[in-house]
Design an enzyme around this catalytic site. Structure first.
Site, short mmCIF file in Angstrom:
data_model
loop_
_atom_site.label_atom_id
_atom_site.label_comp_id
_atom_site.label_asym_id
_atom_site.label_seq_id
_atom_site.Cartn_x
_atom_site.Cartn_y
_atom_site.Cartn_z
N PRO A 236 0.83 -1.20 0.00
CA PRO A 236 0.00 0.00 0.00
C PRO A 236 0.87 1.25 0.00
O PRO A 236 1.76 1.38 0.83
CB PRO A 236 -0.78 -0.12 1.31
N MET A 237 0.61 2.15 -0.93
CA MET A 237 1.40 3.39 -0.98
C MET A 237 0.51 4.60 -1.25
O MET A 237 -0.09 4.71 -2.32
CB MET A 237 2.50 3.27 -2.03
N GLN B 279 -6.76 -0.80 1.13
CA GLN B 279 -6.25 -0.70 2.50
C GLN B 279 -7.08 0.33 3.25
O GLN B 279 -7.05 1.52 2.93
CB GLN B 279 -4.77 -0.29 2.55
N HIS C 250 -5.40 -1.15 8.00
CA HIS C 250 -4.10 -0.55 8.31
C HIS C 250 -3.96 -0.44 9.83
O HIS C 250 -4.46 0.50 10.45
CB HIS C 250 -3.99 0.83 7.67
N GLY C 251 -3.28 -1.43 10.38
CA GLY C 251 -3.09 -1.44 11.84
C GLY C 251 -1.65 -1.15 12.22
O GLY C 251 -1.21 -1.53 13.31
N HIS D 172 2.28 1.35 11.79
CA HIS D 172 3.00 2.61 11.54
C HIS D 172 2.57 3.79 12.41
O HIS D 172 2.79 4.94 12.04
CB HIS D 172 2.89 3.01 10.05
N TYR E 245 -0.56 4.80 13.18
CA TYR E 245 -1.86 5.41 12.88
C TYR E 245 -2.90 4.88 13.88
O TYR E 245 -2.56 4.15 14.82
CB TYR E 245 -2.25 5.16 11.43
N GLY F 138 7.13 -2.32 -2.41
CA GLY F 138 6.63 -0.96 -2.45
C GLY F 138 7.28 -0.15 -3.56
O GLY F 138 6.85 -0.16 -4.72
#
Ligand SMILES: Cc1cc2nc3c(=O)[nH]c(=O)nc-3n(C[C@H](O)[C@H](O)[C@H](O)COP(=O)(O)O)c2cc1C
Length: 366
Positions: free
Chosen positions: A25-26, A102, A169-170, A172, A174, A333
């Site tokens: 995911p980017m 995502q 997205h669990g 980094h 966030y 990525g």
């Protein structure tokens, strides 16, 4: 190695992938006012047409006022937005691709745009953007319940649009990760705890509601990381036992595949073994895992934000680990951001055609 293990098909819970390569995911910020455009659809379609096994979209915001901190990051709710995503998945399917959005909530990570603010207050577990750094108000129990609802609604929408899977997205640092981390979650209700498994309740409740929304047979991925953008050296789980309990709680709640984010895939997770994060996650839970982090490139991605270029690097170490089945899938990525044809070049041994990663690529949708 008899055959390149990257090109073995992968089938799990109805997810049928032609190879082991996942597009990581980017965030691209090319969706004006949150609506993905045809340019975005063509960007993903190019990767699908060039044999990426599974595309995970850029993070896309769930239905909370401040789920995103950038007005050009796509949302995953609202008629125009979902029509944009329908076009994306139709284009990806037209060339045989497989894709998961995502689903993202940034939590207490402030916008970098001085001329824009999200249309509501930032959400966070305890009004902290990092340990001891106050930032807004902590979420009420109603806010928490609504955020859980928002993830489940987005998952239901993804399934209805035809996406083959979803990723939460669990990672980094966030919102979901802010609940995992005792540095940002000091709540005294059911969503806070001295124990990591207790702080995993928010993620577990999201997974349970997502599961209800998509049914038992739909594959659900969750991305997790030990590191945080607020502090690269943080570890949520300091030993395999703690990791097993944390990830076990996520799997019990409905996670099918664990996407284990590292900045460099070859770094061992714990002393005494060279298994990486995805390697330990697979060993301890038995579910399929995805590794990621500087695959095929010399430098890591945070430095890339600072302007550092990376050159193509050998895949030997990665392929050895994949061949040993330490993990099942490999997310790529920047190499795929720079070059839609990365997979076919690797498959066809066109190593001399692999590209360096330049920061300027972040400003373009090739
Ligand atoms: C431009 C850019 C945007 C990113 N956006 C996200 C994102 O939206 N969600 C996410 O989980 N990771 C995001 N990442 C991290 C990547 O998914 C990946 O984990 C990281 O780039 C390491 O892989 P690589 O070394 O192959 O680039 C982003 C990375 C880059 C370079």
């Amino acid at each position: 190695m008899a055959a390149n293990p990257l090109f073995k098909p992968f089938s799990f819970k109805g997810l049928n992938l032609k190879n082991r390569v996942v597009m990581a995911p980017m965030t691209r910020s090319f969706s004006p006012n949150g609506v993905p455009t045809d340019d975005v659809a063509q960007y993903y379609k190019r990767r699908a047409a060039a044999d990426v096994g599974l595309i995970v979209s850029e993070g896309t915001g769930v239905d909370r006022p401040a789920s995103l901190n950038d007005k050009n990051v796509p949302r995953f709710h609202g008629d125009k937005e979902l029509a944009g995503w329908k076009h994306v998945i139709d284009e990806v399917h037209s060339v045989g691709g497989v894709m998961a959005p995502q689903l993202w909530h940034v939590g207490a990570v402030r916008t970098r745009d001085p001329d824009w603010a999200p249309p509501g207050p930032y959400d966070s577990p305890s009004g902290l953007s990092r340990p001891d750094k106050p930032f807004g108000e902590g979420m009420s129990e109603e806010d928490v319940a609504d955020a859980i609802r928002a993830f489940a609604d987005a998952a239901a929408a993804a399934k209805a649009l035809g996406f083959e899977s979803i990723e939460l997205h669990g990672a980094h640092g966030y919102l979901i990760d802010q609940f995992f981390w005792d540095g940002t979650n000091v709540r005294e209700d059911a969503y806070g705890s001295k124990e990591l498994t207790g702080r995993a309740r928010f993620a577990a409740d999201i997974l349970k509601e997502v599961r209800k929304a998509v049914g038992p047979d739909y594959p659900v991925i969750i991305r997790i990381s030990q590191w945080k953008q607020q502090d690269y050296n943080v570890k949520l789980a300091h030993d395999p036992k703690a990791l097993e309990q944390w990830l076990g709680a996520l799997v019990d709640a409905g996670a099918d595949i664990l996407h284990c984010s590292q900045r460099r895939f070859w770094e061992p997770e714990f002393e005494g073994s060279d298994l990486n994060f995805a390697g330990w996650a697979k060993k301890l839970t038995g579910v399929p895992t995805i590794t990621v982090g500087s695959v095929g490139l010399t430098g890591e991605f945070i430095a890339a934000y600072g302007g550092e270029a990376s050159q193509p690097a050998s895949l030997d170490e990665l392929l050895t680990r994949l061949d040993r089945e330490e993990f099942d899938l490999v997310a790529v990525g920047r190499a795929l951001l720079q070059d839609p044809d990365w997979v076919v070049k690797v498959r066809d041994n066109r190593a001399d055609e692999l590209k360096s990663f330049e920061r300027s690529a972040m400003g373009v949708l090739f």
